[in-house]
Write an enzyme that holds these catalytic residues in place. Structure first.
Site, PDB file in Angstrom:
ATOM      1  N   GLU A  48       0.826  -1.208   0.000  1.00 24.23           N
ATOM      2  CA  GLU A  48       0.000   0.000   0.000  1.00 24.23           C
ATOM      3  C   GLU A  48       0.857   1.254   0.000  1.00 24.23           C
ATOM      4  O   GLU A  48       1.959   1.262   0.561  1.00 24.23           O
ATOM      5  CB  GLU A  48      -0.945   0.049   1.206  1.00 24.23           C
ATOM      6  CG  GLU A  48      -2.202  -0.803   1.085  1.00 24.23           C
ATOM      7  CD  GLU A  48      -2.088  -2.104   1.844  1.00 24.23           C
ATOM      8  OE1 GLU A  48      -3.024  -2.911   1.765  1.00 24.23           O
ATOM      9  OE2 GLU A  48      -1.053  -2.323   2.492  1.00 24.23           O
ATOM     10  N   THR A  49       0.306   2.296  -0.614  1.00 29.04           N
ATOM     11  CA  THR A  49       0.877   3.643  -0.585  1.00 29.04           C
ATOM     12  C   THR A  49      -0.219   4.599  -0.146  1.00 29.04           C
ATOM     13  O   THR A  49      -1.361   4.490  -0.602  1.00 29.04           O
ATOM     14  CB  THR A  49       1.406   4.052  -1.971  1.00 29.04           C
ATOM     15  OG1 THR A  49       2.464   3.161  -2.360  1.00 29.04           O
ATOM     16  CG2 THR A  49       1.935   5.482  -1.957  1.00 29.04           C
TER      17      THR A  49
END
Length: 236
Positions: A48-49
């Site tokens: 995830e970002t």
């Protein structure tokens, strides 16, 4: 990409020595990232970002005081998520590390409350915010360790076995190929769901050695917490 974008990378749910943990990219949103979030997350390749859109304050619904907020968006390499645990914990820790601790993260799923406790950061999520998982209860931790991520080709699969059932100690691994995540090192949303399924507080050993703690709350609410450390800063 046409402009330089700074990305702070942290590792979330480390052990006490600051080892292991799930990498998280954190980007401050601006004109150069607007509309490009999914492409940036895909290029970074982290599970995830997070894009931090806005810091602010609002009246507290509990006591009429002021609470600190941040608007965030969460992306895997292939999709935006309404809620995720390790990005929430990691971003809350990072904001405090940067001098802007928050009381609430405003995510697409809803308001995610934040609590800081010594070296751990805690967030409160709801089971209904998390993806649906295919549960894979196994007889012992060795069977969890032996699983091959390449054998999982679709869906969200969470394998687990008791290390010490009386103590609530659980061994787990999570595979989500449809989100572009062959194996997730530490999964807060799954921890929220499995805590609800098992109906008790848990101490979870996930991936190569990441550590997650959960506390069962009222209704479908669950606190999930752990340690976060700064890893590196990169530029795109």
């Amino acid at each position: 990409m046409s402009s330089t974008i700074a990305v702070d990378v942290v590792r979330v749910f480390t052990n006490e020595a600051g080892e292991h943990g799930n990498e998280l990219g954190i980007v401050r949103s601006d004109a150069s990232t607007s509309g490009r979030e999914q492409a940036i997350a895909a290029e970074l390749g982290f599970s995830e970002t997070v894009f931090v859109d806005e810091l602010g304050r609002r009246l507290s619904p509990d006591d009429g005081g002021s609470e600190r907020t941040a608007v965030i968006r969460i992306f895997t390499p292939v999709a935006e998520l309404p809620f995720a645990g390790h990005p929430s914990v990691g971003t809350a820790w990072w904001l405090a590390h940067e001098g802007s601790p928050v009381d609430v993260l405003l995510e697409r799923a809803g308001d995610v409350r934040v609590r800081y406790d010594a070296d751990r950061t805690w967030i409160t999520g709801r089971a209904s915010w998390a993806p649906h998982f295919e549960w894979m209860p196994l007889a012992d931790p060795a069977q969890v360790d032996a699983l091959d991520p390449a054998a999982v080709t679709a869906g969200h699969h969470y394998a687990y076995a008791w290390i010490d059932e009386e103590a609530g100690a659980l061994r787990s691994r999570m595979f989500a190929p449809e989100l572009g995540i062959a194996e997730d090192e530490a999964t807060g949303a799954a921890a929220v769901r499995i805590t609800t399924v098992l109906g008790r507080d848990l101490e979870i050993l996930q991936g190569r050695g990441s550590r997650l703690s959960t506390r069962l709350g009222a209704g479908e609410s669950v606190e999930v917490g752990g340690r976060t450390v700064a890893d590196q800063r990169i530029e795109l």
